[in-house]
Motif scaffolding. Structure first.
Motif, PDB file in Angstrom:
ATOM      1  N   THR A   1       0.824  -1.203   0.000  1.00 32.39           N
ATOM      2  CA  THR A   1       0.000   0.000   0.000  1.00 32.39           C
ATOM      3  C   THR A   1       0.861   1.257   0.000  1.00 32.39           C
ATOM      4  N   ALA A   2       1.953   1.231   0.777  1.00 32.12           N
ATOM      5  CA  ALA A   2       2.825   2.396   0.896  1.00 32.12           C
ATOM      6  C   ALA A   2       3.530   2.738  -0.415  1.00 32.12           C
ATOM      7  N   ILE A   3       3.751   1.739  -1.275  1.00 35.22           N
ATOM      8  CA  ILE A   3       4.458   2.002  -2.531  1.00 35.22           C
ATOM      9  C   ILE A   3       3.513   2.086  -3.725  1.00 35.22           C
ATOM     10  N   GLY A   4       2.207   2.151  -3.449  1.00 33.96           N
ATOM     11  CA  GLY A   4       1.271   2.387  -4.544  1.00 33.96           C
ATOM     12  C   GLY A   4       0.065   1.486  -4.599  1.00 33.96           C
TER      13      GLY A   4
ATOM     14  N   ASP B   1      15.428   8.936  -2.015  1.00 34.71           N
ATOM     15  CA  ASP B   1      14.787   9.869  -2.940  1.00 34.71           C
ATOM     16  C   ASP B   1      13.620   9.220  -3.688  1.00 34.71           C
ATOM     17  N   TYR B   2      12.628   8.778  -2.931  1.00 32.90           N
ATOM     18  CA  TYR B   2      11.454   8.159  -3.545  1.00 32.90           C
ATOM     19  C   TYR B   2      10.579   9.216  -4.213  1.00 32.90           C
ATOM     20  N   GLN B   3      10.006   8.834  -5.347  1.00 33.73           N
ATOM     21  CA  GLN B   3       9.066   9.697  -6.053  1.00 33.73           C
ATOM     22  C   GLN B   3       7.887   8.847  -6.518  1.00 33.73           C
ATOM     23  N   THR B   4       6.689   9.418  -6.398  1.00 34.17           N
ATOM     24  CA  THR B   4       5.491   8.716  -6.856  1.00 34.17           C
ATOM     25  C   THR B   4       5.200   9.124  -8.290  1.00 34.17           C
TER      26      THR B   4
ATOM     27  N   VAL C   1       2.725   4.821  -8.462  1.00 32.43           N
ATOM     28  CA  VAL C   1       3.674   3.876  -7.861  1.00 32.43           C
ATOM     29  C   VAL C   1       4.898   4.630  -7.352  1.00 32.43           C
ATOM     30  N   SER C   2       5.469   4.138  -6.254  1.00 31.73           N
ATOM     31  CA  SER C   2       6.604   4.793  -5.607  1.00 31.73           C
ATOM     32  C   SER C   2       7.901   4.138  -6.049  1.00 31.73           C
ATOM     33  N   ILE C   3       8.825   4.948  -6.578  1.00 32.58           N
ATOM     34  CA  ILE C   3      10.082   4.444  -7.126  1.00 32.58           C
ATOM     35  C   ILE C   3      11.248   5.220  -6.524  1.00 32.58           C
ATOM     36  N   ALA C   4      12.275   4.492  -6.064  1.00 35.16           N
ATOM     37  CA  ALA C   4      13.483   5.132  -5.529  1.00 35.16           C
ATOM     38  C   ALA C   4      14.329   5.641  -6.684  1.00 35.16           C
ATOM     39  N   ARG C   5      14.697   6.925  -6.644  1.00 32.84           N
ATOM     40  CA  ARG C   5      15.466   7.525  -7.728  1.00 32.84           C
ATOM     41  C   ARG C   5      16.974   7.485  -7.488  1.00 32.84           C
ATOM     42  N   ARG C   6      17.390   6.965  -6.336  1.00 32.32           N
ATOM     43  CA  ARG C   6      18.820   6.872  -6.051  1.00 32.32           C
ATOM     44  C   ARG C   6      19.119   5.572  -5.325  1.00 32.32           C
TER      45      ARG C   6
END
Length: 261
Positions: free
Chosen positions: A49-52, A218-221, A225-230
């Motif tokens: 749920t937290a990641i989308g 550096d998570y971005q939705t 969906v939540s994706i780590a950018r680094r």
């Protein structure tokens, strides 16, 4: 309970609070997914749920990640393209020393059946060399080919998941989930932030290649969906590497032939 936070109460109690505070929609419930431990199941449900949520991740049929890799003082442009169920193509662009505006492309791909690699000048169609990849090289590509996060892939594939003792990562208290199975290349430890339920660290212990630690920041939705950018990677085999994702495209129109040699 004045002054009591998720950082001081026991794990089980924290998960009870998570279960009561995070309402899953019917579309985001996937039962039973083989996890019988109710505490671990609550944590996994809260994490997805937290990641989308299931519905958002199920809608991602393909993705393109554009960014840079920093290693040993060198910065390399990279593009990773993935398509369900297990197709991947990674392209690294390296500048050629002493040759302005010229670069070399290293391409590795897996089409779901076999893996291959090729090298060519940027902009050229003719390959300088080409080979079929086997063994650990092919398995590594296939392991990275999933569109969904690795913990979710292991959950779906019915790997053995167990809840370990909590630990801290960068000052943040974390739940720790261990994934192990005879089909996996070693053990995996997933460190989920108690505060955000996102993945902060992944530790992979390979029986022959040693230990690899990857930190996620550096998570971005993006499109739900939540994706780590680094990603910061410390490996006993390859040393220190930083991967920075500068652009993410989801649901791209890409043919399966793109992953063929």
């Amino acid at each position: 309970m004045k002054g009591v936070t998720l950082f001081t109460i026991p794990i089980a109690a924290a998960l009870v609070l998570l279960a009561s505070s995070m309402q899953l929609s019917a579309a985001d419930k996937k039962d039973p997914l083989h996890v019988n431990d109710p505490v671990l199941r609550t944590l996994l449900d809260s994490h997805i749920t937290a990641i989308g949520g299931w519905s958002s991740w199920d809608a991602v049929s393909s993705m393109r990640l554009r960014g840079q890799i920093e290693r040993e003082g060198q910065t390399i442009d990279c593009i990773f393209v993935k398509k369900r169920p297990n197709l991947i193509r990674a392209t690294l662009t390296l500048p050629i020393a002493g040759k302005k505006n010229q670069s070399l492309q290293l391409i590795r791909a897996h089409n779901g059946n076999h893996a291959w690699s090729t090298t060519r000048m940027s902009g050229a169609q003719e390959a300088l060399n080409h080979k079929i990849l086997k063994g650990s090289e092919a398995n590594a590509l296939l392991g990275d080919a999933g569109v969904e996060p690795l913990l979710i892939q292991f959950w779906k594939s019915e790997a053995t998941l167990t809840l370990s003792a909590s630990e801290r990562v960068g000052g943040q208290h974390c739940f720790v989930i261990k994934a192990s199975d005879t089909t996996l290349d070693g053990d995996y430890l997933f460190y989920l932030s108690v505060k955000t339920l996102r993945l902060l660290r992944l530790v992979h212990v390979h029986p022959k290649e040693g230990r690899t630690v990857t930190d996620y920041n550096d998570y971005q939705t993006i499109e739900g969906v939540s994706i780590a950018r680094r990603q910061t990677i410390h490996s006993s085999q390859t040393g220190h590497t930083i991967v920075t994702i500068q652009g993410v495209d989801l649901g791209i129109g890409i043919y399966a032939d793109y992953f063929n040699q």
